[in-house]
Write an enzyme that holds these catalytic residues in place. Structure first.
Site, PDB file in Angstrom:
ATOM      1  N   LYS A  14       0.819  -1.213   0.000  1.00  0.00           N
ATOM      2  CA  LYS A  14       0.000   0.000   0.000  1.00  0.00           C
ATOM      3  C   LYS A  14       0.855   1.267   0.000  1.00  0.00           C
ATOM      4  CE  LYS A  14      -2.279  -0.939   3.762  1.00  0.00           C
ATOM      5  NZ  LYS A  14      -1.685  -2.221   4.144  1.00  0.00           N
ATOM      6  N   ARG A  89     -10.106   0.284   8.856  1.00  0.00           N
ATOM      7  CA  ARG A  89      -9.842  -1.146   9.023  1.00  0.00           C
ATOM      8  C   ARG A  89     -11.010  -1.892   9.649  1.00  0.00           C
ATOM      9  NH1 ARG A  89      -3.556  -1.431  11.052  1.00  0.00           N
ATOM     10  NH2 ARG A  89      -2.685  -0.408   9.243  1.00  0.00           N
ATOM     11  N   ARG A 128      11.273  -6.239   5.275  1.00  0.00           N
ATOM     12  CA  ARG A 128      11.159  -4.823   5.632  1.00  0.00           C
ATOM     13  C   ARG A 128      11.634  -4.599   7.070  1.00  0.00           C
ATOM     14  NH1 ARG A 128       5.383  -1.926   5.034  1.00  0.00           N
ATOM     15  NH2 ARG A 128       4.993  -2.782   7.103  1.00  0.00           N
ATOM     16  N   ARG A 134      11.371  -1.122  12.151  1.00  0.00           N
ATOM     17  CA  ARG A 134      10.002  -1.213  12.684  1.00  0.00           C
ATOM     18  C   ARG A 134       9.861  -2.495  13.491  1.00  0.00           C
ATOM     19  NH1 ARG A 134       5.342   0.053   8.408  1.00  0.00           N
ATOM     20  NH2 ARG A 134       4.220  -0.950  10.110  1.00  0.00           N
ATOM     21  N   ARG A 146      -1.037  -9.631  13.161  1.00  0.00           N
ATOM     22  CA  ARG A 146      -1.523  -8.479  12.393  1.00  0.00           C
ATOM     23  C   ARG A 146      -2.338  -8.924  11.182  1.00  0.00           C
ATOM     24  NH1 ARG A 146       3.711  -5.599  10.907  1.00  0.00           N
ATOM     25  NH2 ARG A 146       2.366  -4.158   9.787  1.00  0.00           N
TER      26      ARG A 146
END
Length: 195
Positions: A14, A89, A128, A134, A146
């Site tokens: 996204k 969401r 990532r 992160r 998640r």
């Protein structure tokens, strides 16, 4: 005004695709993740609370996110439109966003949902996490939580917008350019409708 919700599980691309679409169509990127991360980096009370919640793979309270979105919309009165990345969401968030946009005399034009298999999502997020710092991308257990959270809570959002004919699945596999081309075709048809 063209308002797009870019939909998809964590790791579906996204953020990458939003950046490309913003450059092409002159829309403003509204990423609740980016808004929250800027609060975390600034070590605000909101940011510290959000970090605790995010580190557990959970979602930040709706009223906080809606407030941030309202401020962003107010700060950009001349916008051609927005790309909502990572929000809404849940059905409650979708309904709150619809009400907020109606108050501002606009609405969601379409929801474009990037579809990516779970194994690919986990691989992308772990990669990532290795480079981004992160914490929510570094732990496979948190990543799986998640993804489960995404599917449990966001499937009804798809149903919400489908009822209004504002939901389209987009294949989220392939090269960045291939995915971008699929998304662009959908947005071009919306832009033409608005002209």
């Amino acid at each position: 005004m063209v308002n797009i919700i870019l939909f998809g599980p964590p790791g579906s691309g996204k953020g990458t695709q939003s950046a490309n679409l913003i450059n092409k169509f002159g829309l403003i990127h509204l990423s609740t993740g980016d808004l929250l991360r800027s609060e975390i980096e600034a070590k605000t009370p909101l940011g510290q609370e959000a970090k605790k919640v995010m580190d557990q793979g959970l979602l930040v309270p709706d009223e906080v996110v809606i407030g941030m979105i309202s401020s962003k919309l107010d700060a950009n009165p001349e916008a051609r439109g927005f790309i909502f990345d990572g929000f809404p969401r849940t059905t409650a968030q979708a309904e709150a966003l619809d009400k907020l946009l109606a108050l501002k005399k606009t609405a969601i034009s379409n929801v474009l949902a990037l579809e990516v298999p779970e194994d690919e999502l986990i691989s992308r997020l772990l990669n990532r996490g290795a480079t981004s710092g992160r914490s929510d991308d570094a732990n496979e257990t948190v990543i799986r939580a998640r993804i489960v959270e995404y599917h449990n809570k966001t499937a009804p959002v798809a149903d919400h917008y489908s009822r209004y004919g504002k939901f389209k699945k987009i294949k989220g596999e392939g090269t960045v350019d291939e995915i971008f081309e699929r998304l662009s075709k959908e947005i071009e048809s919306l832009v033409e409708e608005k002209v």
